[in-house]
Design an enzyme around this catalytic site. Structure first.
Site, PDB file in Angstrom:
ATOM      1  N   LEU A  72       0.848  -1.184   0.000  1.00  0.00           N
ATOM      2  CA  LEU A  72       0.000   0.000   0.000  1.00  0.00           C
ATOM      3  C   LEU A  72       0.895   1.251   0.000  1.00  0.00           C
ATOM      4  O   LEU A  72       0.786   2.105  -0.871  1.00  0.00           O
ATOM      5  CB  LEU A  72      -0.902  -0.014   1.245  1.00  0.00           C
ATOM      6  N   GLU A  75       3.597   4.139  -0.305  1.00  0.00           N
ATOM      7  CA  GLU A  75       4.473   4.625  -1.372  1.00  0.00           C
ATOM      8  C   GLU A  75       5.431   5.655  -0.763  1.00  0.00           C
ATOM      9  O   GLU A  75       5.196   6.130   0.347  1.00  0.00           O
ATOM     10  CB  GLU A  75       3.633   5.263  -2.490  1.00  0.00           C
ATOM     11  N   SER A 114      -0.055   6.759   5.498  1.00  0.00           N
ATOM     12  CA  SER A 114      -1.418   6.530   5.956  1.00  0.00           C
ATOM     13  C   SER A 114      -2.446   7.230   5.069  1.00  0.00           C
ATOM     14  O   SER A 114      -3.626   6.913   5.113  1.00  0.00           O
ATOM     15  CB  SER A 114      -1.571   7.010   7.395  1.00  0.00           C
ATOM     16  N   THR A 132       7.134  -5.258   3.601  1.00  0.00           N
ATOM     17  CA  THR A 132       7.612  -6.344   4.458  1.00  0.00           C
ATOM     18  C   THR A 132       7.654  -7.626   3.624  1.00  0.00           C
ATOM     19  O   THR A 132       6.684  -7.930   2.932  1.00  0.00           O
ATOM     20  CB  THR A 132       6.665  -6.530   5.658  1.00  0.00           C
ATOM     21  N   ASP A 192      -8.172  -2.513  10.939  1.00  0.00           N
ATOM     22  CA  ASP A 192      -8.488  -2.847  12.325  1.00  0.00           C
ATOM     23  C   ASP A 192      -7.788  -4.144  12.743  1.00  0.00           C
ATOM     24  O   ASP A 192      -7.148  -4.202  13.796  1.00  0.00           O
ATOM     25  CB  ASP A 192     -10.002  -2.998  12.511  1.00  0.00           C
ATOM     26  N   GLN A 224      17.343  -0.395  31.351  1.00  0.00           N
ATOM     27  CA  GLN A 224      17.765   0.292  32.567  1.00  0.00           C
ATOM     28  C   GLN A 224      18.019  -0.701  33.706  1.00  0.00           C
ATOM     29  O   GLN A 224      18.993  -0.578  34.442  1.00  0.00           O
ATOM     30  CB  GLN A 224      16.692   1.320  32.976  1.00  0.00           C
ATOM     31  N   GLU A 261       1.688   0.401  10.567  1.00  0.00           N
ATOM     32  CA  GLU A 261       0.229   0.267  10.695  1.00  0.00           C
ATOM     33  C   GLU A 261      -0.371   1.528  11.312  1.00  0.00           C
ATOM     34  O   GLU A 261      -1.325   1.468  12.076  1.00  0.00           O
ATOM     35  CB  GLU A 261      -0.165  -0.971  11.527  1.00  0.00           C
ATOM     36  N   THR A 317       1.096   5.528  12.703  1.00  0.00           N
ATOM     37  CA  THR A 317       1.873   5.992  13.858  1.00  0.00           C
ATOM     38  C   THR A 317       0.946   6.212  15.052  1.00  0.00           C
ATOM     39  O   THR A 317      -0.275   6.240  14.914  1.00  0.00           O
ATOM     40  CB  THR A 317       2.555   7.328  13.540  1.00  0.00           C
TER      41      THR A 317
END
Lengths: 383, 324, 248
Positions: free
Chosen positions: A125, A127, A132, A158, A240, A336, A363, A365
């Site tokens: 999807l 580019e 988004s 991916t 979703d 830590q 997916e 931000t």
């Protein structure tokens, strides 16, 4: 109200946990150091049955839902986040969309291969100039006799170059905005399709990510998924589920770091006692545990609602936002707790921190999730 | 009577036979019953072993038959039960060797008694036979009591010290066993000496682990692998050694590697970082060799030698070989 | 031919054993199918796949939770399962007659059982079953094949290994090296729920051994540093390992 996972899902969870510890754990650190696409372990994950969780049994899958996928992805991610990313994509995006929108012939041709893990699926999807904002896509699919010709560039794919099947979104009607987007199933090896070199990135090195170019690639009519112009709606419909998957992955990474920190805090001594006896450490551990628990509850509830047919746009974004921010915070706290050792590549917590960082980015931000959540709030409020 | 099955290899008594005598004497004395031994084997082996062992028990029963030399559990079971019945044994004691562990349950069931298996200690308390044995992959110790008689006891090899010879020479009595067809059904023939294939790290009784103190991969091979070979042990490595590429990841012990709990762990040239300790601190006995007397490994070790591993290990191998 | 493969539900090898007021606390331990039994299940499935057997029956004896071990065996591929349910702590000698009864009833010709149980560290069940059935015992098998009416095998003995052949029926104990157990696949785990699992209360059996106490010994280390020159220290170490620590 019942918060317990069903017995059969617990059995599946145990099986994947055992598998991941025996097969994936021994190679995870090495794959991080010398990145390559983990085909041997992916094949085994496929044989195990973990790459077709939501695809029906007739097509070689498990026929389970979003909750089962979330539980299994958490287990994989708790051992290695890169494997979880690849598994989340091939399980969630191409398969779920193919199942929902594909013709019988398309099911026959690809679902079995994907569900058994013989093939890995990818989703194209994003580019270079459109993340988004999917309506701003520039990749074009021009209608020709018997099919379409694709031109354009995709980014951050991916499993790019490794996956055998790519679900590609391209504009069939540039004038129609979001309604001009259609979806295509493109096999690796198609003439005119090429991949860039693997991106160099902060973490999840084995989840190979590449760019992808279409230079006059011909795709037959039979490889268009759904009707022309439906692509954007399709892609939005998959978000979703995808976000629930990333939330589950983030919980897995957080859990790995948390467990390492708890063990270490009990073993490492300073000034004559284990460091967990110091409040600076013990409070950190309490906060880590609480956040992970909360993230898991949000995620499982979103998945549970989705499996019952509810629209979960707000719940999925909340789960993804909270779980991914949890993963970043928990892995950071784990470093830590480990002190100097946490910064050393000799121990896995620095890898968990690097692997977790991307979960607040892909997916959508954290900022995108907040926009989605606020819109849902506004909608409810104005109702 | 306490009847001890005395093992031998082609006529030479095994160490476990002398260990069995020590355990058997203790029980016979506490129960106030006589003590006898039983030697099984072919004619030559049984004769030689019985003569050697007569110095340790008042009576040695000698059962000679080719079937008893071949190692078939069925024939051995028949012989032990026949003799135990005819002498009215209250306790039948044998080594928990592989063959002992295969035979003892059969004897217990056929003889109608109880089995105290692979015990590390055995005694009489209020007339009952009580034993200690390891459980949960050797991580816990159970105290158990036999509820039925006769009692079959298999004794963990090495748990008892070898017994001294008695003042008086015992008698040797031949016994004839009435074998049945079913006792000879299995055809057994030796296929090889103890396999030199290395045992799996997590299941090994003895683990020899090497660290960066060895200096290089060749020294690791010579000293760590060499000592492991001598001990029939699994080889393990620290993180540093694996990272240096001397040894495969599969051998790594520690937080990011495997977790082991052998009966004996020997750490050579490793400092004992907390990450390593978490993978081996459940071991039974820990031996450490390191040239730094302040190395943390010595805090968790049962036995330590401060020195260069490349000097200590050859000396240790020689000392082990010289043990009788 | 039917093969019965015995399975036990034991604390996970990785489980931490707690120390409770009465000795050992297993409260925090997770349980799983005994790894040694897993080699037996795997071998049974391989024999069935090779056409040497037609049915694999998983058999367990123990509390209700043992059903989980049976489900694991079914998920690996066993055809059906039987649980002899009891909360009593029974030693292998006390268990063997009841288990043998199920084996006879199933008409089985071969019984597979793990060489050593991970909870009680006992190697007695296989031999005891062989005795209760009146069958020959092949212990610690590293190779096993059915040929004609019998089995041929290689197994570990005190001094090495031996070839072993006998006509069926027989009892075989399994161990590492016999095979590489498969994973239960997720679809098979789902299917295992639908396979028959019969639960029967165990008829009266009385223990021949009772446990008085179990404890996890604290590892009080000896912390002995051996002095002297290298040769002296090495000799003293070897002696102590044998005579004091008794690990040689």
């Amino acid at each position: 109200m019942d918060f317990a996972l069903p017995d059969d899902l617990l059995a599946l969870q145990r099986a994947v946990r055992t598998f991941a510890q025996r097969e994936i754990a021994p190679v995870a650190a090495e794959l991080d150091r010398h990145p390559r696409f983990p085909w041997p372990t992916l094949r085994k994950l496929g044989d195990l049955g973990a790459l077709g969780v939501m695809t029906p049994e007739v097509h070689g899958g498990l026929g389970l839902g979003q909750l089962a996928l979330a539980v299994l992805l958490e287990e994989i991610a708790a051992t290695d986040a890169a494997h979880a990313t690849i598994a989340a994509v091939t399980n969630g995006l191409p398969q779920a969309l193919l199942l929902e929108h594909g013709s019988e012939a398309q099911h026959e041709r690809w679902l079995g291969k994907l569900a058994t893990g013989a093939w890995i699926g990818a989703f194209c999807l994003t580019e270079p100039h459109a993340g988004s904002d999917a309506a701003a896509l520039r990749t074009r699919a021009t209608k020709v006799d018997g099919g379409y010709v694709l031109e354009g560039t995709k980014a951050w794919i991916t499993s790019g170059g490794e996956a055998q099947l790519y679900l590609v979104l391209a504009k069939t009607d540039p004038a129609a905005g979001a309604r001009g987007v259609s979806a295509f199933l493109v096999e690796r090896g198609t003439d005119g399709v090429s991949f860039g070199p693997p991106e160099r990135k902060l973490g999840q090195h084995a989840a190979i990510t590449t760019g992808m170019r279409f230079d006059g690639a011909f795709v037959p009519d039979g490889q268009r998924l759904g009707a022309e112009g439906q692509g954007f709606v399709m892609a939005m419909g998959s978000l979703d589920g995808g976000r629930i998957g990333i939330a589950a992955q983030a919980i897995g990474i957080a859990r790995a770091a948390f467990e390492a920190a708890v063990r270490y805090a009990g073993e490492r001594t300073a000034f004559g006692q284990p460091i967990r006896e110091y409040q600076g450490v013990s409070f950190k551990i309490a906060d880590m545990a609480t956040r992970i628990e909360a993230a898991r509850l949000l995620t499982h509830r979103a998945a549970w609602l989705k499996d019952r047919g509810y629209r979960v746009t707000g719940e999925a974004s909340m789960a993804k936002l909270f779980a991914s921010e949890t993963a970043v915070a928990v892995t950071d706290a784990a470093v830590q707790v480990f002190g100097g050792y946490g910064y050393s590549a000799e121990y896995p917590v620095e890898r968990y921190l690097r692997d977790a960082r991307v979960t607040t980015l892909y997916e959508g931000t954290s900022e995108i999730q907040r926009i989605v959540i606020e819109r849902q709030v506004r909608r409810e409020f104005e109702r | 009577m306490v009847l001890i099955v005395l093992d031998h290899a082609a006529g030479t008594p095994r160490r476990t036979a002398f260990e069995g005598v020590r355990a058997g004497r203790r029980l016979a004395e506490a129960l106030g019953v006589p003590l006898a031994g039983l030697v099984l084997g072919d004619a030559d082996g049984a004769a030689a072993a019985a003569t050697a062992l007569a110095a340790f028990v008042p009576t040695v029963y000698r059962a000679a038959d080719p079937a008893l030399a071949a190692g078939g559990h069925e024939a051995r079971t028949r012989a032990i039960v026949d003799v135990a019945r005819s002498v009215g044994a209250r306790v039948v004691l044998m080594a928990a060797s592989r063959s002992g562990q295969a035979v003892a349950p059969r004897v217990a069931l056929r003889f109608g008694g109880a089995l105290l298996e692979d015990v590390t200690d055995v005694r009489v308390e209020a007339g009952a036979i009580v034993a200690e044995r390891l459980t949960y992959l050797s991580r816990a110790v159970a105290t158990v009591r036999a509820l039925a008689e006769p009692v079959v006891v298999s004794v963990k090899p090495g748990a008892f010290a070898a017994a001294e010879a008695s003042a008086a020479m015992g008698a040797v009595e031949d016994v004839t066993i009435a074998f049945e067809e079913s006792d000879r059904v299995a055809q057994v023939e030796p296929a090889g000496r103890a396999a030199r294939d290395r045992v799996a790290l997590e299941e090994a009784d003895v683990v020899v682990c090497g660290g960066r103190g060895l200096g290089d991969a060749d020294a690791f091979e010579a000293h760590v692998v060499g000592l492991a070979d001598d001990l029939g042990a699994a080889v393990a490595s620290t993180r540093a050694v694996v990272d240096a590429g001397w040894r495969p990841y599969a051998e790594q012990v520690g937080q990011t590697g495997k977790s082991v709990a052998p009966k004996l762990y020997v750490g050579l040239g490793l400092s004992g970082a907390v990450q390593h300790l978490s993978g081996m601190n459940r071991s039974g006995v820990i031996v450490a060799v390191n040239k730094d007397p302040d190395a943390p490994i010595f805090k968790v070790a049962d036995y330590g030698v401060v020195g260069d591993v490349r000097e200590v290990v050859p000396a240790l191998r020689a000392a082990l070989a010289a043990l009788d | 031919m039917t093969i019965v493969t015995f399975v036990k539900h034991v604390p996970d090898a990785e489980a931490r054993l707690g120390r409770g007021p009465d000795g050992l606390d297993l409260g925090g331990a997770s349980f799983a199918l005994d790894g040694m039994d897993e080699y037996g299940v795997e071998q049974a499935l391989r024999l069935r796949e090779a056409g040497a057997a037609s049915e694999v029956v998983a058999l367990a004896l123990g509390p209700a939770r043992s059903e989980e071990a049976l489900r694991s065996a079914l998920a690996l591929g066993a055809d059906r399962a039987v649980l002899l349910e009891t909360d009593a702590a029974l030693d292998p000698i006390a268990q063997a007659p009841a288990l043998a009864e199920v084996v006879r009833e199933a008409g089985a010709k071969l019984v597979l059982v793990g060489g050593k149980q991970a909870d009680w560290d006992s190697a007695a069940l296989g031999p005891a079953l062989a005795e209760a059935l009146g069958w020959p015992l092949l212990d610690w098998a590293t190779e096993l094949a059915v040929e004609g009416d019998g089995i041929v095998a290689v197994h570990d003995v005190d001094d090495g290994s031996a070839r072993w052949a006998a006509p069926l029926p027989a009892v075989v104990t399994a161990q590492q090296g016999l095979n590489e157990p498969r994973y239960p696949t997720l679809p098979n785990i789902m299917k295992a729920k639908r396979k028959p699992l019969e639960r029967r209360p165990l008829a009266a059996a009385s223990a021949t051994v009772e446990t008085i106490h179990v404890e996890r010994p604290a590892h009080a280390r000896r912390n002995v540093v051996l002095d002297g020159d290298v040769a002296t220290a090495a000799r003293e170490l070897a002696r102590r390992l044998r005579d004091e620590a008794k690990v040689l």
